[in-house]
Each structure stands twice: as C-alpha cells, then as structure tokens.
Design an enzyme around this catalytic site. Structure first.
Site, short mmCIF file in Angstrom:
data_model
loop_
_atom_site.label_atom_id
_atom_site.label_comp_id
_atom_site.label_asym_id
_atom_site.label_seq_id
_atom_site.Cartn_x
_atom_site.Cartn_y
_atom_site.Cartn_z
N GLY A 185 0.83 -1.20 0.00
CA GLY A 185 0.00 0.00 0.00
C GLY A 185 0.87 1.24 0.00
N TYR A 186 0.34 2.31 -0.59
CA TYR A 186 1.12 3.54 -0.76
C TYR A 186 0.61 4.63 0.15
CZ TYR A 186 3.22 1.13 -4.60
OH TYR A 186 3.91 0.21 -5.34
N LEU A 187 1.55 5.25 0.87
CA LEU A 187 1.24 6.37 1.74
C LEU A 187 1.30 7.68 0.98
CD1 LEU A 187 3.35 5.34 4.85
CD2 LEU A 187 0.87 5.34 4.67
#
Length: 172
Positions: A32-34
C-alpha cells in the site's frame, strides 16, 4: 535501513507454462502507498509477515529504494492510511539461466494480471537479458504497469505488443 540502486526489467506474462508454478510455494504480499509523486513513492509492504516501509526514487529500469523494517504493530497502525492505493499478489521466485524471475500473480481487482520482474547488478547486464517465452511483452517503461499506477487506477484496458503489433485484453 537499506538503500541501494536497482536495475529491474518487467514483463507481462502472456501464458503460464503447465506445471511452472505448481511445485513452488508463493509468498502473499500486500502493498500500500502512503504517498506518491511522479518519481518518488512511500510504500508499506507485508511480504509473508515481514513488514517494511520503502521510499522509492525513480521509475522504469533504474531506481533507488530505501527500506526500513517495521514491527507488525507499526505496520498495522499505518496500513489504514493506504486505503484506495493497494495491491495484493502472490509472488513466486524461479531460477532462470543465472537470473531469478519474480513472478507476481495479482489477486483481487487486479486479477488476472501476471508480471515477471528481474533484477540486475548493472544496466549492461539488464540489456543482455533475454526473457522467457511466456513473458515476451516488456512493460518496464510503461507507467500503467508500475505498482503505484496499478494501486491507484487498476488494470490497464489493454496493451499493444510492440513486436507483433497485436492488442492483448487483460480482462477475464
């Protein structure tokens, strides 16, 4: 903390040879990308229970990744911040004429996409690599096949093979 330049080529799997994955155990990966900019991303990764956060600079063949190991608690605290920017896949590692193929079989909304990645120690060795026949469409420089684009926008509708000028649909 680990920082290094990577040289990586990526190919779309056009078919899976019979029995290729049957005897191997995949590792389940959640990514997942912040944060994401054009050439810089911050990513959380759960790779079979090993948790990390990585900052990646660059896209395509050459990029730099700095990775920090996280505890399960740290990962779980940050994971909700990646909502709507995630990929899930099963990863297989296969030795191939001195190289290691990383075959990612995407699940969920990205199924049936399958990609092969190969890392190299130099740009020269990356250019000398001949991919297996089941992965003949190179997508290294195609932005829509970068993990961040897949996480944000989903599957590309189709890809044009430059070698055959054919269109492949990625839907079931």
């Amino acid at each position: 903390m680990q920082t290094e330049w990577e040289f990586e080529r990526k190919f779309m799997v056009t078919f899976v040879p019979e029995g290729l994955l049957d005897t191997r155990t995949p590792v389940n990966i959640r990514q997942g990308y912040l944060s994401c900019e054009f050439d810089k991303q911050i990513c959380l990764r759960d790779e079979g229970g090993k948790f990390s956060m990585a900052v990646t600079q660059g896209i395509g063949l050459k990029h730099r990744e700095t990775r920090i190991e996280l505890s399960a608690s740290q990962f779980n605290d940050l994971w909700p911040l990646t909502q709507k920017m995630r990929v899930e896949k099963q990863r297989y590692r296969i030795d191939f004429y001195g190289a290691q193929l990383v075959i990612d079989v995407f699940t969920g909304t990205l199924a049936p996409l399958k990609l092969v990645e190969v890392e190299f120690d130099s740009e020269i060795s990356s250019r000398q690599f001949l991919p297996p026949d089941f992965a003949d469409i190179e997508v290294t420089h195609r932005k829509e096949f970068q993990n961040i684009a897949l996480a944000r926008f989903g599957l590309p509708d189709r890809i044009i093979s430059p070698s055959f000028n054919e269109s492949y649909r990625l839907s079931v």
